[in-house]
Design a protein around this motif. Structure first.
Motif, PDB file in Angstrom:
ATOM      1  N   ARG A 164       1.692  -4.063  -6.630  1.00 32.13           N
ATOM      2  CA  ARG A 164       1.049  -4.211  -5.221  1.00 32.13           C
ATOM      3  C   ARG A 164       2.504  -4.327  -4.193  1.00 32.13           C
ATOM      4  N   GLY A 209      -3.746   5.099   0.475  1.00 33.17           N
ATOM      5  CA  GLY A 209      -4.429   3.965   0.891  1.00 33.17           C
ATOM      6  C   GLY A 209      -4.852   3.107  -0.389  1.00 33.17           C
ATOM      7  N   LYS A 210      -4.127   3.649  -1.380  1.00 31.60           N
ATOM      8  CA  LYS A 210      -4.239   2.795  -2.792  1.00 31.60           C
ATOM      9  C   LYS A 210      -3.084   1.732  -2.935  1.00 31.60           C
ATOM     10  N   ASN A 211      -3.520   0.694  -3.536  1.00 37.16           N
ATOM     11  CA  ASN A 211      -2.105  -0.337  -3.953  1.00 37.16           C
ATOM     12  C   ASN A 211      -0.949   0.481  -4.338  1.00 37.16           C
ATOM     13  N   LYS A 253       0.870  -1.139  -0.096  1.00 35.90           N
ATOM     14  CA  LYS A 253       0.138  -0.034  -0.181  1.00 35.90           C
ATOM     15  C   LYS A 253       0.910   1.212  -0.042  1.00 35.90           C
ATOM     16  N   SER A 286     -11.523  -0.262  -6.340  1.00 36.14           N
ATOM     17  CA  SER A 286     -11.482   1.056  -5.755  1.00 36.14           C
ATOM     18  C   SER A 286      -9.959   1.119  -5.145  1.00 36.14           C
ATOM     19  N   ASP A 287      -9.086  -0.012  -5.205  1.00 31.82           N
ATOM     20  CA  ASP A 287      -7.683   0.052  -4.664  1.00 31.82           C
ATOM     21  C   ASP A 287      -6.522   0.331  -5.389  1.00 31.82           C
ATOM     22  N   THR A 288      -7.185   0.787  -6.687  1.00 28.62           N
ATOM     23  CA  THR A 288      -5.960   1.108  -7.738  1.00 28.62           C
ATOM     24  C   THR A 288      -6.539   2.280  -8.467  1.00 28.62           C
TER      25      THR A 288
END
Length: 411
Positions: free
Chosen positions: A400, A372-374, A57, A364-366
């Motif tokens: 990642r 907070g994002k990958n 992260k 939502s994670d990239t």
């Protein structure tokens, strides 16, 4: 004496265990310093930025003056480099078997693509791969089996339907398999087959929405595009290809503010510099690409229609995403150049390939390089805002939080 030895051994063991915990924690944190940072959301690049990564992260990202790397962090000097989010390809047709799919996903990561969505040509047995995190491989999303009219001689993985009941039953089965989107083809393949009628695709779209699924449509003609918009389609997996769009179409587009369009532009039909592929491809494959790399006026005309339509949609504020069709791992870099040639700015194209694509894929994670994002990013030797083909000048890929092995293309 024995008691003393036991105490000494216990103390040594305790220190070893503590070191085992402390070492990896410190090693996980890396500060990438000095690069130009393209966040991916369309804002201007941040010069002399620092990105702090903890594990997979991003925990800090911004101008070097506002980011403080933790004590003990590994520091990586990226002065002179540009960092942008990894690319997401919303429209491919991946291989059919598990081993081949994993190879495809690792090849995508090699070229800086973090996720792909396969559009309608996968059987259900490979869908569990979507739930796996494979080191050094892009993530996999899929529409499973798409829906079309019978097309004898073509891939019969998709559902071939002739009635509304069959269309609705197909959607319900897709919903049970938890596909990521429903793919339909509305195309007669140059008059070879019957295509989905408004009644058929209307039933499919209605059933999909009842089951919480979106529908994306492969289209060719302007009239079919209009009919699909009236039926409430969510996305186009190609833009209009038979003619320039008209005012009626643009009015319908404005009535559907959540519409997403993947232009999926065709070959421009012009000779281009493909030498950037030489280091990663076998000589025979490179030779075949060079032989096909010629000027073709008819292809230029076909591209021109779709380029003008893409420019109109982009100017109207329609959300554009990147998708390449087929199964070419480096395809997104070519598509991005084609989108710029169509009239979009490099920064608009980068957003289409990162933030917009991630939102369309509901990831939502990239998609952007923010806290907070990958930690999914490409380190480039030159700035793609100056020249979009600079996305091909890859120094390093971080997926990642881990460096992708780029010593050779996975095969």
């Amino acid at each position: 004496m024995r008691r003393t030895n036991l105490i000494a051994f216990a103390a040594t063991l305790a220190l070893t265990v503590l070191a085992g915990f402390a070492g990896p924690v410190r090693a996980q944190v890396t500060a990438f310093e000095g690069a130009r940072l393209i966040v991916g959301d369309g804002r201007a690049p941040i010069e002399n930025a620092t990105i702090v990564v903890d594990g997979a992260k991003i925990v800090q990202a911004g101008p070097a003056a506002t980011v403080k790397a933790p004590t003990g962090a590994t520091r990586v000097n990226l002065a002179g480099k540009t960092v942008m989010p990894m690319i997401l390809d919303t429209h491919i047709h991946i291989s059919q078997t598990r081993d081949a799919i994993i190879r495809d996903l690792k090849q995508r990561a090699y070229y800086g693509i973090s996720a792909v969505q396969s559009m309608g040509t996968n059987k259900f047995d490979v869908l569990p791969i979507r739930n796996e995190t494979i080191p050094g491989a892009a993530r996999f999303l899929s529409a499973g089996r798409g829906i079309t009219r019978p097309e004898p001689g073509r891939d019969n993985t998709p559902y071939w339907i002739n009635t509304e009941a069959e269309g609705r039953a197909a959607v319900r089965e897709l919903a049970a398999q938890k596909v990521d989107i429903v793919k339909i083809w509305v195309d007669d393949r140059n008059g070879m087959f019957q295509k989905l009628t408004p009644a058929l695709y209307g039933a499919i779209i209605d059933e999909a929405h009842k089951n919480g699924l979106r529908v994306t449509a492969h289209i060719f003609t302007l009239e079919d595009a209009k009919g699909l918009l009236r039926a409430g389609v969510d996305a186009f997996a190609h833009s209009v290809r038979d003619r320039d769009v008209d005012d009626e179409f643009m009015t319908l587009v404005k009535q559907h503010p959540n519409l997403v369009v993947n232009p999926n532009l065709p070959d421009r039909g012009v000779k281009t510099d493909i030498s950037w592929l030489r280091a990663s491809l076998p000589a025979d494959q490179m030779q075949r690409l060079e032989q096909a790399n010629t000027d073709r006026p008819k292809a230029q005309e076909f591209y021109g229609i779709q380029a003008r339509n893409t420019a109109k949609l982009s100017a109207a504020g329609v959300k554009i995403v990147l998708g390449t069709d087929g199964n070419t791992p480096w395809g997104p870099h070519v598509e991005m150049a084609d989108m710029v040639a169509a009239g979009m700015t490099p920064m608009q194209v980068i957003a289409a390939a990162t933030k917009n694509a991630a939102e369309f894929l509901k990831m939502s994670d990239t998609g952007t390089l923010e806290v907070g994002k990958n930690a999914d990013f490409i380190v480039l030797d030159a700035n793609p805002v100056d020249d979009i083909t600079n996305t091909r000048k890859i120094s390093q890929v971080i997926l990642r939080g881990a460096a992708v092995d780029r010593s050779k293309l996975p095969i």
